[in-house]
Design a protein around this motif. Structure first.
Motif, short mmCIF file in Angstrom:
data_model
loop_
_atom_site.label_atom_id
_atom_site.label_comp_id
_atom_site.label_asym_id
_atom_site.label_seq_id
_atom_site.Cartn_x
_atom_site.Cartn_y
_atom_site.Cartn_z
N LYS A 1 -73.07 102.65 -97.39
CA LYS A 1 -73.96 102.26 -96.29
C LYS A 1 -73.44 101.00 -95.59
N LEU A 2 -72.96 100.04 -96.38
CA LEU A 2 -72.42 98.82 -95.78
C LEU A 2 -71.18 99.10 -94.95
N ILE A 3 -70.35 100.02 -95.44
CA ILE A 3 -69.15 100.42 -94.67
C ILE A 3 -69.57 101.08 -93.37
N GLY A 4 -70.55 101.99 -93.46
CA GLY A 4 -71.03 102.66 -92.26
C GLY A 4 -71.61 101.70 -91.25
N THR A 5 -72.36 100.72 -91.73
CA THR A 5 -72.95 99.72 -90.84
C THR A 5 -71.87 98.90 -90.15
N GLU A 6 -70.85 98.51 -90.90
CA GLU A 6 -69.76 97.72 -90.32
C GLU A 6 -68.98 98.54 -89.29
N LEU A 7 -68.74 99.82 -89.57
CA LEU A 7 -68.05 100.68 -88.62
C LEU A 7 -68.85 100.82 -87.32
N LEU A 8 -70.16 100.97 -87.45
CA LEU A 8 -71.01 101.09 -86.26
C LEU A 8 -71.02 99.79 -85.46
N PHE A 9 -71.03 98.66 -86.16
CA PHE A 9 -71.01 97.39 -85.44
C PHE A 9 -69.69 97.20 -84.70
N GLN A 10 -68.60 97.52 -85.37
CA GLN A 10 -67.30 97.40 -84.70
C GLN A 10 -67.20 98.35 -83.50
N ALA A 11 -67.80 99.52 -83.63
CA ALA A 11 -67.81 100.46 -82.51
C ALA A 11 -68.62 99.89 -81.34
N SER A 12 -69.71 99.20 -81.66
CA SER A 12 -70.53 98.60 -80.59
C SER A 12 -69.72 97.54 -79.84
N GLU A 13 -68.91 96.80 -80.59
CA GLU A 13 -68.06 95.78 -79.95
C GLU A 13 -67.04 96.44 -79.03
N LYS A 14 -66.42 97.53 -79.49
CA LYS A 14 -65.44 98.24 -78.66
C LYS A 14 -66.07 98.81 -77.39
N GLU A 15 -67.35 99.22 -77.52
CA GLU A 15 -68.06 99.77 -76.35
C GLU A 15 -68.53 98.68 -75.41
N GLY A 16 -68.33 97.42 -75.80
CA GLY A 16 -68.74 96.30 -74.95
C GLY A 16 -70.24 96.09 -74.89
N ILE A 17 -70.92 96.49 -75.94
CA ILE A 17 -72.38 96.36 -75.97
C ILE A 17 -72.77 94.90 -76.16
N LYS A 18 -73.68 94.45 -75.33
CA LYS A 18 -74.20 93.08 -75.41
C LYS A 18 -75.69 93.12 -75.76
N VAL A 19 -76.11 92.16 -76.55
CA VAL A 19 -77.51 92.10 -76.98
C VAL A 19 -78.21 90.95 -76.28
N ASP A 20 -79.40 91.22 -75.79
CA ASP A 20 -80.21 90.22 -75.12
C ASP A 20 -80.61 89.14 -76.13
N VAL B 1 -69.76 108.44 -87.94
CA VAL B 1 -69.25 107.47 -88.91
C VAL B 1 -68.04 108.03 -89.64
N ASP B 2 -68.10 109.32 -90.02
CA ASP B 2 -66.94 109.95 -90.67
C ASP B 2 -65.72 109.92 -89.76
N GLN B 3 -65.95 110.14 -88.47
CA GLN B 3 -64.83 110.10 -87.51
C GLN B 3 -64.26 108.69 -87.41
N LEU B 4 -65.15 107.69 -87.39
CA LEU B 4 -64.69 106.30 -87.34
C LEU B 4 -63.88 105.94 -88.58
N LYS B 5 -64.27 106.48 -89.72
CA LYS B 5 -63.52 106.24 -90.96
C LYS B 5 -62.12 106.81 -90.86
N LYS B 6 -62.02 108.04 -90.36
CA LYS B 6 -60.72 108.71 -90.26
C LYS B 6 -59.80 107.98 -89.28
N GLU B 7 -60.39 107.51 -88.19
CA GLU B 7 -59.59 106.84 -87.16
C GLU B 7 -59.25 105.40 -87.54
N GLY B 8 -60.03 104.81 -88.43
CA GLY B 8 -59.82 103.41 -88.80
C GLY B 8 -59.12 103.28 -90.14
N ASN B 9 -59.23 102.10 -90.69
CA ASN B 9 -58.60 101.78 -91.97
C ASN B 9 -59.67 101.24 -92.91
#
Length: 331
Positions: free
Chosen positions: A83-102, A314-322
């Motif tokens: 779960k922690l790995i999945g959360t980190e992958l999603l956060f990194q993906a949000s950064e790549k997407e340029g998502i900004k938080v109010d 998340v599985d796709q992000l795992k395969k594409e990442g390290n």
């Protein structure tokens, strides 16, 4: 049905909100913060982070009456690191997407979290015990909101459930939509504790019987309830609305469901005291109409579909990442 977006933020927020026992805190502080149990595209997930999330999961299990054996604890550890790995992958993906938080939204979430503490001293105590700062908490809230925004944009807004699928679910699960038979009733309660002295029980019984005589003499039941009932519904003339058998204690339900509309019971004893029950209406068991539940079914199916799509993402992000899970993560 648990929303994944809620789960992601919940894993983060509850970690800080939880007041851990001295033993758990000690265990966390003894861990080397730089000791990684996993790495996600070079970002370390530390033993401390894992311990905190495990503490939350263990306390949830204990709270639901499910003590865990060693094998289950080992499995829980593996699930938590995933779960922690999945959360980190999603956060990194949000950064790549340029998502900004109010920032105002972060502040509001932080204020809501802080408001759960009874006072400032208790708040400061938990921060000290967990060895985190106010900024650490804000940072985790911001991460959680970024992930939520990513999920909303990538999945929530795009996931649609066809009407035919909603109807198929309704037709395929008839038991889900059954509404049990119900009674609409008023009652008058004279309170008495189960362990009360015999003299106290006799006094309460005399009170309810005196009220019963007034009702038999033609006094309006609702007015009697307003004047004499000691239950919380007294202000409403004893009105309990509609209820099923399971919603009331058995002696009360048995008596109420045995009456016809317009009838008043004899004195009924429960653990709360003595009652008189006036049944006003009955409804037979029915099945909720499709139109009344289709929106909730649609939300449920949408959530299920989103969870599946997010898991695949998340599985796709795992395969594409390290992603590296180090040997100590499974220990």
């Amino acid at each position: 049905m648990k929303k994944l977006t809620g789960m992601v933020i919940g894993m983060m927020a509850v970690t800080f909100a939880l007041t851990l026992s001295a033993r758990q805190v000690s265990a966390e502080k003894s861990a080397d913060p730089s000791q990684a149990v996993a790495k996600v595209n070079g970002k370390a997930i530390t033993e401390v982070e894992l311990d905190r999330s495990l503490s939350v999961a263990r306390q949830r299990a204990a709270g639901s009456g499910r003590p865990l054996n060693d094998e289950q604890l080992a499995q829980l550890r593996k699930q938590t690191i995933e779960k922690l790995i999945g959360t980190e992958l999603l956060f990194q993906a949000s950064e790549k997407e340029g998502i900004k938080v109010d920032k105002e939204q972060v502040s509001k979430r932080f204020d809501d979290w802080k408001a759960r503490f009874p006072n400032e001293a208790e708040y400061e105590k938990v921060l000290k015990e967990l060895d985190v700062t106010q900024e650490d908490v804000r940072s985790e809230i911001e991460r959680g909101l970024a992930i939520q925004k990513l999920i909303d944009e990538k999945f929530k807004e795009k996931t649609k459930i066809p009407e035919k699928d909603i109807k198929a679910f309704y037709d395929g699960h008839p038991d889900f939509f059954k509404q049990p038979d119900q009674v609409k009733a008023r009652h008058i309660l004279i309170k008495v504790n189960p362990d009360a002295k015999e003299s106290e029980k006799e006094e309460a019984l005399k009170k309810i019987k005196d009220i019963q005589e007034k009702q038999k003499d033609g006094k309006d039941f609702a007015e009697l309830a307003k004047e004499y009932s000691e239950g919380p519904s007294s202000a409403k003339g004893g009105d309990l609305g509609y209820f099923s058998r399971q919603q009331m204690v058995k002696p009360f339900s048995d008596a109420a469901f045995a009456l016809k509309p317009g009838e008043v019971s004899d004195v009924v004893e429960t653990r709360f005291g003595y009652h008189l029950i006036n049944v006003e209406d009955k409804k037979a068991e029915t099945t909720a109409p499709y139109d009344s539940v289709k929106e909730k079914i649609g939300q449920y199916l949408k959530q299920q579909k989103m969870q599946e799509e997010i898991a695949q993402y998340v599985d796709q992000l795992k395969k594409e990442g390290n992603v590296e899970i180090l040997s100590k993560a499974g220990s």
